[in-house]
Scaffold this active site. Structure first.
Site, PDB file in Angstrom:
ATOM      1  N   CYS A 177       0.838  -0.659  -0.189  1.00 26.39           N
ATOM      2  CA  CYS A 177       0.030   0.033  -0.086  1.00 26.39           C
ATOM      3  C   CYS A 177       0.758   1.386  -0.042  1.00 26.39           C
ATOM      4  CB  CYS A 177      -0.652  -0.028   0.942  1.00 26.39           C
ATOM      5  SG  CYS A 177      -1.524   1.685   1.827  1.00 26.39           S
ATOM      6  N   VAL A 182       7.141   5.462   6.157  1.00 24.60           N
ATOM      7  CA  VAL A 182       8.096   4.785   6.221  1.00 24.60           C
ATOM      8  C   VAL A 182       8.556   4.265   8.234  1.00 24.60           C
ATOM      9  CG1 VAL A 182      10.659   5.206   6.464  1.00 24.60           C
ATOM     10  CG2 VAL A 182       9.056   5.071   4.109  1.00 24.60           C
ATOM     11  N   TYR A 473       2.233 -10.455  14.268  1.00 27.39           N
ATOM     12  CA  TYR A 473       3.251  -8.507  13.345  1.00 27.39           C
ATOM     13  C   TYR A 473       2.780  -8.323  13.775  1.00 27.39           C
ATOM     14  CZ  TYR A 473       4.940  -6.347   9.218  1.00 27.39           C
ATOM     15  OH  TYR A 473       6.024  -5.715   8.498  1.00 27.39           O
ATOM     16  N   TYR A 476       0.992  -5.072  11.476  1.00 20.41           N
ATOM     17  CA  TYR A 476      -0.318  -6.099  12.221  1.00 20.41           C
ATOM     18  C   TYR A 476      -1.024  -5.644  13.565  1.00 20.41           C
ATOM     19  CZ  TYR A 476      -0.351  -7.738   7.135  1.00 20.41           C
ATOM     20  OH  TYR A 476       0.077  -8.474   5.890  1.00 20.41           O
TER      21      TYR A 476
HETATM   22  P1  FDA Z   1       2.169   4.735  12.298  1.00 18.19           P
HETATM   23  O1  FDA Z   1       2.914   6.421  11.851  1.00 18.19           O
HETATM   24  O2  FDA Z   1       0.753   4.883  12.587  1.00 18.19           O
HETATM   25  O3  FDA Z   1       3.693   4.478  13.447  1.00 18.19           O
HETATM   26  C1  FDA Z   1       2.850   3.065  13.212  1.00 18.19           C
HETATM   27  C2  FDA Z   1       3.730   2.420  14.909  1.00 18.19           C
HETATM   28  O4  FDA Z   1       5.359   2.827  14.725  1.00 18.19           O
HETATM   29  C3  FDA Z   1       2.964   3.638  15.638  1.00 18.19           C
HETATM   30  O5  FDA Z   1       3.736   2.645  17.207  1.00 18.19           O
HETATM   31  C4  FDA Z   1       4.209   4.863  16.455  1.00 18.19           C
HETATM   32  O6  FDA Z   1       4.396   5.058  17.498  1.00 18.19           O
HETATM   33  C5  FDA Z   1       5.426   4.434  15.660  1.00 18.19           C
HETATM   34  N1  FDA Z   1       6.438   5.338  14.957  1.00 18.19           N
HETATM   35  C6  FDA Z   1       5.939   5.437  13.394  1.00 18.19           C
HETATM   36  N2  FDA Z   1       7.060   6.271  13.398  1.00 18.19           N
HETATM   37  C7  FDA Z   1       7.651   6.094  13.855  1.00 18.19           C
HETATM   38  C8  FDA Z   1       8.925   7.081  14.253  1.00 18.19           C
HETATM   39  N3  FDA Z   1       9.420   8.074  13.266  1.00 18.19           N
HETATM   40  N4  FDA Z   1      10.118   6.573  14.960  1.00 18.19           N
HETATM   41  C9  FDA Z   1       9.089   6.130  16.359  1.00 18.19           C
HETATM   42  N5  FDA Z   1       8.195   5.603  16.049  1.00 18.19           N
HETATM   43  C10 FDA Z   1       7.564   5.845  14.800  1.00 18.19           C
HETATM   44  N6  FDA Z   1       2.436  -3.760   6.545  1.00 18.19           N
HETATM   45  C11 FDA Z   1       3.636  -4.704   5.710  1.00 18.19           C
HETATM   46  O7  FDA Z   1       4.317  -5.168   6.569  1.00 18.19           O
HETATM   47  N7  FDA Z   1       3.025  -4.911   4.558  1.00 18.19           N
HETATM   48  C12 FDA Z   1       1.929  -4.026   3.584  1.00 18.19           C
HETATM   49  O8  FDA Z   1       2.284  -5.008   3.200  1.00 18.19           O
HETATM   50  C13 FDA Z   1       0.851  -3.079   4.885  1.00 18.19           C
HETATM   51  N8  FDA Z   1      -0.235  -3.041   3.943  1.00 18.19           N
HETATM   52  C14 FDA Z   1      -0.893  -1.998   5.169  1.00 18.19           C
HETATM   53  C15 FDA Z   1      -2.524  -1.316   3.999  1.00 18.19           C
HETATM   54  C16 FDA Z   1      -2.612  -0.206   5.194  1.00 18.19           C
HETATM   55  C17 FDA Z   1      -4.264   0.061   4.218  1.00 18.19           C
HETATM   56  C18 FDA Z   1      -2.265   0.190   6.569  1.00 18.19           C
HETATM   57  C19 FDA Z   1      -3.819   0.440   6.819  1.00 18.19           C
HETATM   58  C20 FDA Z   1      -1.901  -0.979   7.119  1.00 18.19           C
HETATM   59  C21 FDA Z   1      -0.661  -1.791   6.294  1.00 18.19           C
HETATM   60  N9  FDA Z   1       0.771  -2.540   6.668  1.00 18.19           N
HETATM   61  C22 FDA Z   1       1.375  -3.214   6.271  1.00 18.19           C
HETATM   62  C23 FDA Z   1       1.077  -2.175   7.850  1.00 18.19           C
HETATM   63  C24 FDA Z   1       2.273  -1.170   8.467  1.00 18.19           C
HETATM   64  O9  FDA Z   1       3.725  -1.208   7.893  1.00 18.19           O
HETATM   65  C25 FDA Z   1       1.609  -0.690   9.710  1.00 18.19           C
HETATM   66  O10 FDA Z   1       0.729  -0.216   9.786  1.00 18.19           O
HETATM   67  C26 FDA Z   1       3.119   0.191  10.440  1.00 18.19           C
HETATM   68  O11 FDA Z   1       3.611   0.549  11.450  1.00 18.19           O
HETATM   69  C27 FDA Z   1       2.392   1.749   9.241  1.00 18.19           C
HETATM   70  O12 FDA Z   1       3.547   2.886   9.627  1.00 18.19           O
HETATM   71  P2  FDA Z   1       3.570   4.676   9.499  1.00 18.19           P
HETATM   72  O13 FDA Z   1       4.094   5.208   9.821  1.00 18.19           O
HETATM   73  O14 FDA Z   1       2.131   4.707   8.976  1.00 18.19           O
HETATM   74  O15 FDA Z   1       1.905   4.206  11.012  1.00 18.19           O
END
Ligand code: FDA
Length: 536
Positions: A177, A182, A473, A476
């Protein structure tokens, strides 16, 4: 909001005795701003764009932009007292120092895709550090086989696009996605449709920059190998604020092949899925075949469909030949296959059927404020299910609305890395299951129904998935498997979900956590606990 989540939040609130009135909120803001101005040279003009109190007109749009689960976008969802939207590294350092000084909780958000909203929801007084401005991607094809520095708030789509701008035969093995951030994705392990060829996302991380609990910035050398190891699969939110990762690129063929095969139960979906379990984790590592099991209603009767989606890092003729030999139940024909470039294959996985009509620029779209109602859970399968067992699953699935299972094959080169070489432990599995429920309607009734359905499939899969503990995982995110209020028995509570996410690597993660953040500043409902003081 899910009842369980609400109970969790209320118990948090009770244990911390916190209920933030608007007067408290104003004081928090004033204290925070005073501290922030003391430790940075921010101007008053910039301040109003970087620190957003609840009264700011930008507060709600900023909060909502990266809420990716509509369950946590309601009027009853607890909101942060302040959102900090840093523009430069020193703002992140100040955010850590000032939140710590005020003894509050800091939620770190990059792309906001946390399935249970842990990056922007809490029951205790909390601030959100929103890294959406940290989106630079610098690609260098002359560094070894190619590398990129990518800031945490960049999306995977932005990373893929910036690589493609420089080369059609370089790529990066991460999630499917493009709007995923990142920061969370990489620190949680990360996988995509090249996992069998190139392993996990973290297997390609070679450096990182992080702000620690004292507000100091480190790279790999100054943070040390233990902390670098921990943020590669152990989740960023327990250890610091990750500013950026340096990743090695991989090489892909100029032409790759994608295909889809859909079968209903009447078309022997059961036989196909049964055989898939034997072929998909063992075939050519360049072939990734995902299966989605769902229960649509056809002709007023609910049935089960199996949809197979695949990427092959090679030509169509080769994969058709391979599948004819190894997987005749699939019935793959050349006309089911489409050859294209790797970047186009990403668009195809985004459900764009005619990829010639879509421009790669679509990967840059962040789709703010576009959340659906959803819940996810995960499982790992180590032994193939028999046909009668699969049949029972199909029959049960056919009774459950809006619940599906996504089967992702492992094997191939994923197993080349030792289980303790990165914090992600679940390498030697046949396949991973994502239990998935997505629904369009708001309200507690819909939530109860669909999350209930999801928990039913999770329950019936119990005999067929990993045990002692049942593995999950981290990316997830699933708060059903345990939560932590970081009170007196924080370690014991942390061990419950920690062993499921990290297996034997949990112990090293706890040691690293205790060394780098002994006061447990970086915490959330499922963060790594410290060693209890009486055992240090
Ligand atoms: P978000 O900002 O919500 O952070 C997630 C967690 O990481 C939180 O605990 C946050 O505090 C911490 N965090 C974020 N940024 C940080 C930083 N800079 N420093 C320290 N901690 C930090 N997974 C996968 O492996 N393969 C896939 O193909 C997909 N596909 C997918 C599709 C969709 C639609 C969704 C909603 C989710 C996925 N995922 C996935 C899961 C995804 O990898 C997982 O939710 C990640 O943690 C998302 O990272 P974000 O930075 O977007 O999330």
């Amino acid at each position: 909001m899910d009842k369980m989540y609400l109970i969790l939040l209320l118990s948090f609130a009770a244990s911390y005795s916190i209920s933030l009135s608007s007067a408290d909120s104003v004081t928090t803001y004033e204290d925070f701003v005073r501290c922030f101005k003391n430790v940075t040279s921010i101007t008053d003009d910039d301040l109003s764009a970087v620190i957003l109190p609840r009264t700011s007109v930008s507060f709600t749009p900023t909060l909502r932009a990266y809420i990716r689960n509509a369950r946590f976008n309601t009027s009853s969802t607890p909101k942060p007292s302040i959102i900090i939207v840093p523009r430069v590294d020193s703002h992140v350092q100040a955010a850590v120092i000032c939140t710590k000084t005020l003894n509050l909780q800091l939620k770190i958000r990059s792309g906001g895709h946390d399935y249970d909203g842990l990056s922007y929801v809490s029951a205790v007084t909390f601030l959100v550090l929103d890294l959406s401005n940290f989106r630079n991607v610098t690609v260098d094809l002359n560094d070894g086989g190619g590398s990129a520095w990518v800031q945490s708030g960049a999306t995977l789509g932005e990373l893929y696009y910036r690589i493609w701008e420089k080369s059609e035969v370089h790529a990066f093995p991460a999630g499917v996605c493009p709007t995923v951030g990142v920061g969370g994705h990489v620190s949680g392990g990360g996988y995509g449709h090249m996992i069998r060829k190139f392993g996990l996302t973290i297997d390609h991380v070679v450096d990182a920059t992080i702000v620690d609990a004292n507000g100091q910035i480190h790279d790999r050398k100054s943070m040390g190998e233990d902390l670098f190891w921990a943020i590669g699969g152990g989740g960023g939110g327990s250890f610091g604020v990750i500013l950026a990762f340096k990743v090695k690129l991989v090489e892909v063929p100029k032409t790759v092949t994608v295909f889809r095969v859909d079968k209903s139960v009447d078309e022997n979906a059961l036989d196909m899925v049964h055989k898939w379990q034997f072929v998909a984790p063992r075939t050519d590592p360049g072939l990734f075949m995902r299966v989605l099991l769902s229960s649509p209603t056809q002709n007023k009767t609910r049935t089960v469909n199996a949809k197979l989606r695949a990427l092959y890092l090679g030509r169509a003729d080769d994969v058709v030949l391979k599948m004819t030999e190894e997987f005749p139940e699939l019935g793959l024909k050349k006309e089911d296959c489409k050859e294209m470039t790797w970047i186009q294959s990403l668009l195809w996985w985004m459900n764009h059927v005619d990829v010639d009509k879509v421009k790669p620029e679509i990967l840059l779209e962040r789709e703010p404020d576009s959340a659906k109602f959803l819940k996810r859970k995960s499982d790992y399968v180590e032994k193939e299910m028999t046909k009668p067992e699969l049949n029972r699953l199909f029959q049960k699935l056919a009774t459950l609305d809006r619940t599906g299972l996504v089967l992702n094959p492992y094997g191939g080169n994923l197993n080349a890395t030792a289980v303790n070489e990165t914090a992600f432990p679940h390498r030697h599995k046949l396949y991973k299951i994502q239990h998935s429920a997505t629904w369009p309607d708001a309200g507690p009734e819909a939530e109860r129904l669909y999350i209930g359905n999801l928990r039913t499939t999770y329950k019936i899969m119990t005999p067929f998935v990993s045990k002692n503990p049942r593995s999950s995982y981290l990316n997830y995110r699933d708060i059903d498997i345990g939560v932590n209020d970081h009170g007196a028995d924080s370690y014991r509570k942390g061990e419950i979900y920690g062993r499921k996410y990290f297996g034997e690597n949990f112990d090293r993660l706890v040691r690293v956590k205790t060394a780098v953040d002994p006061e447990n500043f970086f915490r959330n409902e499922q963060s790594i606990p410290t060693v209890p003081p009486n055992r240090r």
